[in-house]
Design a protein around this motif. Sequence first.
Motif, PDB file in Angstrom:
ATOM      1  N   ILE A 186       0.862  -1.187   0.000  1.00 32.60           N
ATOM      2  CA  ILE A 186       0.000   0.000   0.000  1.00 32.60           C
ATOM      3  C   ILE A 186       0.896   1.234   0.000  1.00 32.60           C
ATOM      4  CG2 ILE A 186      -1.845   1.220   1.242  1.00 32.60           C
ATOM      5  CD1 ILE A 186      -2.553  -1.601   2.431  1.00 32.60           C
ATOM      6  N   ALA A 187       0.966   1.894  -1.138  1.00 31.41           N
ATOM      7  CA  ALA A 187       1.930   2.993  -1.290  1.00 31.41           C
ATOM      8  C   ALA A 187       1.483   3.958  -2.366  1.00 31.41           C
ATOM      9  CB  ALA A 187       3.291   2.411  -1.665  1.00 31.41           C
ATOM     10  N   VAL A 188       2.249   5.014  -2.509  1.00 33.09           N
ATOM     11  CA  VAL A 188       1.918   5.999  -3.545  1.00 33.09           C
ATOM     12  C   VAL A 188       2.187   5.411  -4.928  1.00 33.09           C
ATOM     13  CG1 VAL A 188       2.500   8.279  -4.472  1.00 33.09           C
ATOM     14  CG2 VAL A 188       2.292   7.949  -2.019  1.00 33.09           C
ATOM     15  N   MET A 189       3.233   4.620  -5.022  1.00 34.67           N
ATOM     16  CA  MET A 189       3.543   3.952  -6.296  1.00 34.67           C
ATOM     17  C   MET A 189       4.508   2.797  -6.033  1.00 34.67           C
ATOM     18  SD  MET A 189       6.171   6.622  -8.096  1.00 34.67           S
ATOM     19  CE  MET A 189       5.030   7.962  -8.167  1.00 34.67           C
ATOM     20  N   GLY A 190       4.888   2.049  -7.083  1.00 38.76           N
ATOM     21  CA  GLY A 190       5.828   0.945  -6.944  1.00 38.76           C
ATOM     22  C   GLY A 190       7.232   1.465  -6.648  1.00 38.76           C
ATOM     23  N   ALA A 191       8.089   0.545  -6.146  1.00 31.60           N
ATOM     24  CA  ALA A 191       9.421   0.948  -5.690  1.00 31.60           C
ATOM     25  C   ALA A 191      10.273   1.544  -6.810  1.00 31.60           C
ATOM     26  CB  ALA A 191      10.131  -0.252  -5.070  1.00 31.60           C
ATOM     27  N   ALA A 192      10.257   0.927  -7.997  1.00 31.20           N
ATOM     28  CA  ALA A 192      11.118   1.401  -9.082  1.00 31.20           C
ATOM     29  C   ALA A 192      10.740   2.826  -9.480  1.00 31.20           C
ATOM     30  CB  ALA A 192      11.011   0.458 -10.277  1.00 31.20           C
ATOM     31  N   GLY A 193       9.436   3.061  -9.636  1.00 31.87           N
ATOM     32  CA  GLY A 193       8.955   4.397 -10.005  1.00 31.87           C
ATOM     33  C   GLY A 193       9.322   5.409  -8.946  1.00 31.87           C
ATOM     34  N   ALA A 194       9.129   5.030  -7.677  1.00 30.67           N
ATOM     35  CA  ALA A 194       9.397   5.960  -6.570  1.00 30.67           C
ATOM     36  C   ALA A 194      10.878   6.330  -6.526  1.00 30.67           C
ATOM     37  CB  ALA A 194       8.965   5.325  -5.252  1.00 30.67           C
ATOM     38  N   ALA A 195      11.770   5.326  -6.614  1.00 28.01           N
ATOM     39  CA  ALA A 195      13.206   5.600  -6.545  1.00 28.01           C
ATOM     40  C   ALA A 195      13.632   6.469  -7.724  1.00 28.01           C
ATOM     41  CB  ALA A 195      13.985   4.295  -6.519  1.00 28.01           C
ATOM     42  N   GLY A 196      13.053   6.211  -8.883  1.00 32.84           N
ATOM     43  CA  GLY A 196      13.369   6.990 -10.084  1.00 32.84           C
ATOM     44  C   GLY A 196      13.044   8.464  -9.895  1.00 32.84           C
ATOM     45  N   ILE A 197      11.955   8.749  -9.195  1.00 28.82           N
ATOM     46  CA  ILE A 197      11.555  10.149  -8.994  1.00 28.82           C
ATOM     47  C   ILE A 197      12.351  10.774  -7.852  1.00 28.82           C
ATOM     48  CG2 ILE A 197       9.639  11.640  -8.233  1.00 28.82           C
ATOM     49  CD1 ILE A 197       7.795   9.707  -9.819  1.00 28.82           C
ATOM     50  N   LEU A 198      12.450  10.037  -6.742  1.00 24.99           N
ATOM     51  CA  LEU A 198      13.130  10.606  -5.568  1.00 24.99           C
ATOM     52  C   LEU A 198      14.615  10.857  -5.829  1.00 24.99           C
ATOM     53  CD1 LEU A 198      11.501   8.550  -2.656  1.00 24.99           C
ATOM     54  CD2 LEU A 198      11.060  10.920  -3.299  1.00 24.99           C
ATOM     55  N   TYR A 199      15.211  10.016  -6.668  1.00 26.43           N
ATOM     56  CA  TYR A 199      16.673  10.133  -6.879  1.00 26.43           C
ATOM     57  C   TYR A 199      17.012  10.466  -8.338  1.00 26.43           C
ATOM     58  CZ  TYR A 199      16.379   8.383  -2.238  1.00 26.43           C
ATOM     59  OH  TYR A 199      16.029   8.273  -0.924  1.00 26.43           O
ATOM     60  N   ALA A 200      16.164  11.305  -8.927  1.00 27.34           N
ATOM     61  CA  ALA A 200      16.387  11.719 -10.318  1.00 27.34           C
ATOM     62  C   ALA A 200      17.699  12.507 -10.445  1.00 27.34           C
ATOM     63  CB  ALA A 200      15.206  12.551 -10.794  1.00 27.34           C
ATOM     64  N   LYS A 201      17.961  13.315  -9.403  1.00 30.52           N
ATOM     65  CA  LYS A 201      19.176  14.157  -9.449  1.00 30.52           C
ATOM     66  C   LYS A 201      20.423  13.252  -9.493  1.00 30.52           C
ATOM     67  CE  LYS A 201      18.635  17.781  -6.609  1.00 30.52           C
ATOM     68  NZ  LYS A 201      18.871  18.251  -5.227  1.00 30.52           N
ATOM     69  N   GLU A 202      20.412  12.219  -8.639  1.00 27.48           N
ATOM     70  CA  GLU A 202      21.551  11.290  -8.585  1.00 27.48           C
ATOM     71  C   GLU A 202      21.706  10.571  -9.928  1.00 27.48           C
ATOM     72  OE1 GLU A 202      19.482  11.911  -6.236  1.00 27.48           O
ATOM     73  OE2 GLU A 202      20.536  12.031  -4.332  1.00 27.48           O
ATOM     74  N   ALA A 203      20.601  10.264 -10.556  1.00 23.23           N
ATOM     75  CA  ALA A 203      20.648   9.565 -11.861  1.00 23.23           C
ATOM     76  C   ALA A 203      21.332  10.462 -12.889  1.00 23.23           C
ATOM     77  CB  ALA A 203      19.242   9.196 -12.308  1.00 23.23           C
ATOM     78  N   LYS A 204      20.889  11.743 -12.860  1.00 22.08           N
ATOM     79  CA  LYS A 204      21.440  12.697 -13.833  1.00 22.08           C
ATOM     80  C   LYS A 204      22.956  12.865 -13.625  1.00 22.08           C
ATOM     81  CE  LYS A 204      20.267  17.173 -15.717  1.00 22.08           C
ATOM     82  NZ  LYS A 204      19.732  18.470 -15.383  1.00 22.08           N
ATOM     83  N   THR A 205      23.344  13.029 -12.339  1.00 19.95           N
ATOM     84  CA  THR A 205      24.766  13.208 -12.028  1.00 19.95           C
ATOM     85  C   THR A 205      25.563  11.984 -12.494  1.00 19.95           C
ATOM     86  OG1 THR A 205      24.050  14.401 -10.082  1.00 19.95           O
ATOM     87  CG2 THR A 205      26.366  13.776 -10.139  1.00 19.95           C
ATOM     88  N   ALA A 206      25.044  10.786 -12.194  1.00 23.55           N
ATOM     89  CA  ALA A 206      25.767   9.560 -12.565  1.00 23.55           C
ATOM     90  C   ALA A 206      25.948   9.498 -14.080  1.00 23.55           C
ATOM     91  CB  ALA A 206      25.017   8.340 -12.058  1.00 23.55           C
TER      92      ALA A 206
END
Length: 536
Positions: free
Chosen positions: A429-449
Motif C-alpha cells: 500500500i503505497a503511492v507507487m511501486g518501488a522502481a517508479g518511486a526511486a526513479g523520482i526521488l533520486y532523479a538528481k543522482e541519476a542525472k549526475t551519474a
Amino acid sequence: MAFEEKIKELLDKRSLAKQGGGEKRIEKQHEQGKLTARERIALLLDEGSFEEFDMFVTHRCVNFDMQKQSFLGDGVVTGYGTIDGRLVYVFAQDFTVFGGSLSETMALKICKVMDQAMKVGAPVIGLNDSGGARIQEGCNALAGYSEIFERNILASGVVPQISAIFGPCAGGSVYSPALTDFILMSKENSYMFLTGPKVVKTVTGEDVTVEKLGGAMVHATKSGVAHFVGETEEDTIQKIRTLVSYIPSNNFEEAPFVATEDPIDRLEDSLNSIIPENPNMAYDVKDVITGIVDDGNFFEVHEKFAQNLVVGFARMGGMSVGIVANQPKVMAGVLDCNAARKGARFVRFCDAFNIPLVTLVDVPGFLPGTGQEYNGVIVHGAKMLYAFGEATVPKVTVTLRKSYGGSHIVMSCKQLRGDMNYAWPSSEIAVMGAAGAAGILYAKEAKTAKTDATAAKEAGDEAKAKQIMEEYKAFIKEKEDEYNELFCTPYNAAKYGYIDDVIEPRNTRFRIIRALEQTRTKKLTNPAKKHGNIPL
Ligand code: HXC
C-alpha cells in the motif's frame, strides 16, 4: 345475451387476444428463431403465476385507416407474476402486432404496470422486441415514450428495473432500457442503436451491418450498454431469474437470504499460495472470488466489458453481496475509463438497493496516456471514487496485493467510510511501486551519474564510466529495497489504522462474513440535499 353466452364471449375475446397479430405472424416470429411475448413471459415467471392487465385495450388511431386494423392488447402483454415466489411486474412487447411498435395505448399499458410496481415496491421487467415508435401515431407515440422515460427515471433507485432485448430496439426507444438498471441481450436477433445502418451510410458513408452496429456482442464487449448476453432467449430469461434472486424488491428491503451448507468458517487453503512470488506475475481474481463466496457461485455482471475490473453478485453466509475486484490477469488490473464507469454504476446499484459491497484490491494504478486522458479518465475515475464514497451500505475491503496511489483511494479505502478494511500479508500500500518511486526521488543522482559516466567515457576511461553506473545502480537498488521494506507490506498502513487487520488469505471468507454480520445494522446517512452532482 344469456349469461353463458357472455362467458363464451369473454373466453373468445381472451383467446383472440392471445393470438396477438395472428397465426401467420407468430409463425414468422418462430421461423426467425424468436419466441412470442407470451412464450417469453411463461418462461420468465413461475408456472401459472401470471395475471394479465389490459388484455382488451386497443389503439385509438384513425390515421392511415388504422381503425380497420386493431388487435386486442395492442402489441404489448402486461401484468404481474412471481419469480421464485417473489412478486414482479412485467411487460413484453408483441412483435406480431405492428412490429411491437409503441402506440399511445401501449405506452399507457406499460405505464400502468410501472405505476403499480412503484406503489407496491416490486421490480419491473421489460421484454423488448419492437420496431420503435408506431409511425402512424406520430407525436402520440413520442408522448407515450416520454411518459415511460419519466417513470423509468422516477423509479430509478426505488424498484429494480430490468430490460431484456429480444429483437429490434432502435431510435429513441433505446432510452427506456438505458434508463433501467440492467440490460440483457439475446445473442441472436437482438440489436440496439440510435441510428440504423442506412442513416449511418448516408451521414458518414460508413458501411456497417446491424450486428456490427448494435448486436449483443458489440454492446457486451465494446460499448458496455449490455450487462449480460444470453446464448438463446431461454438462457437470457434464465439470467433474469438469477439476477432477481440476488436483489431486493425495492429500496426499503434487503435481498433475500439464501441459507447455505457452505460453512462460514471454511478455510480456503488455495488462497495462501495464490499470489505469485514475482509481483509482476498475474493470477485470476475470479479464483479468489469463487474461493470465498457461498458454494463458489458468482454471478458476474458485465463479464465481457472492461475485464480489468470484475463486478458481480454472490452470497456470503447467505447474504447477497456485490463484489468489485481488480483483475490482475487483464492489463495487470489497472483502472481505466471503462473499468471506472463499470465499477461506479455497479457500486451505485448496490448502494441504492442495500446490497453490501465486498471489494478485492490488486491495482497498480490508473492507465496512463493520451488515449485515457482524452477520453476523460479524470471524470470516469472520479465517478468510481464518488460512488464508493457516497455509498452507505456495509463496505468490506480486502487488499490482496498492490494498492497504489489514486487507485488505492478509489478502491473503497478506509477514508471513504470503509467499515472493515483488511489486507493480506502480500499487500503493498503505497503511492507507487518501488522502481517508479526511486526513479523520482533520486532523479538528481541519476542525472549526475549519467553526466559523470559520459565525461569519463569522453576522457577515454571506460572502466571509470562503468564503475560510476554500477555504483549508481547499487544505490538505487538500496533505495528500492528501503522503499519496499517500508511500503510494500500492509504493516505501514496498519500502523496508522488504515488497515483494520492483516488476515491470513485462507481465512478471508470467514473474516468477510463476520464483518458483514457485524455491520448488518449499520446506519449511515449522507447530508440532506436535493441530489449530489456525480461527475457524469
Ligand atoms: C408501425 C411497424 C413499425 C413501426 C414495423 N412495423 N415497425 N408499424 N410502426 N415503427 C410493422 C410492419 O409494417 C409490419 O406490419 C410488421 O410491423 C413487421 O415488420 P417487418 O418490417 O415485416 O419486419 P422485419 O422485416 O423483421 O423488420 C423489422 C424492422 C422494420 C427492422 C423493425 O420493420 C423497421 O425498420 N421498422 C421501422 C423502424 C423505425 O424506423 N421505427 C421508428 C424509429 S424512430 P405487418 O402488417 O406487415 O405485419 C423511433 C423514435 C422513438 O422509434 C423516439 C422516442 C423518444
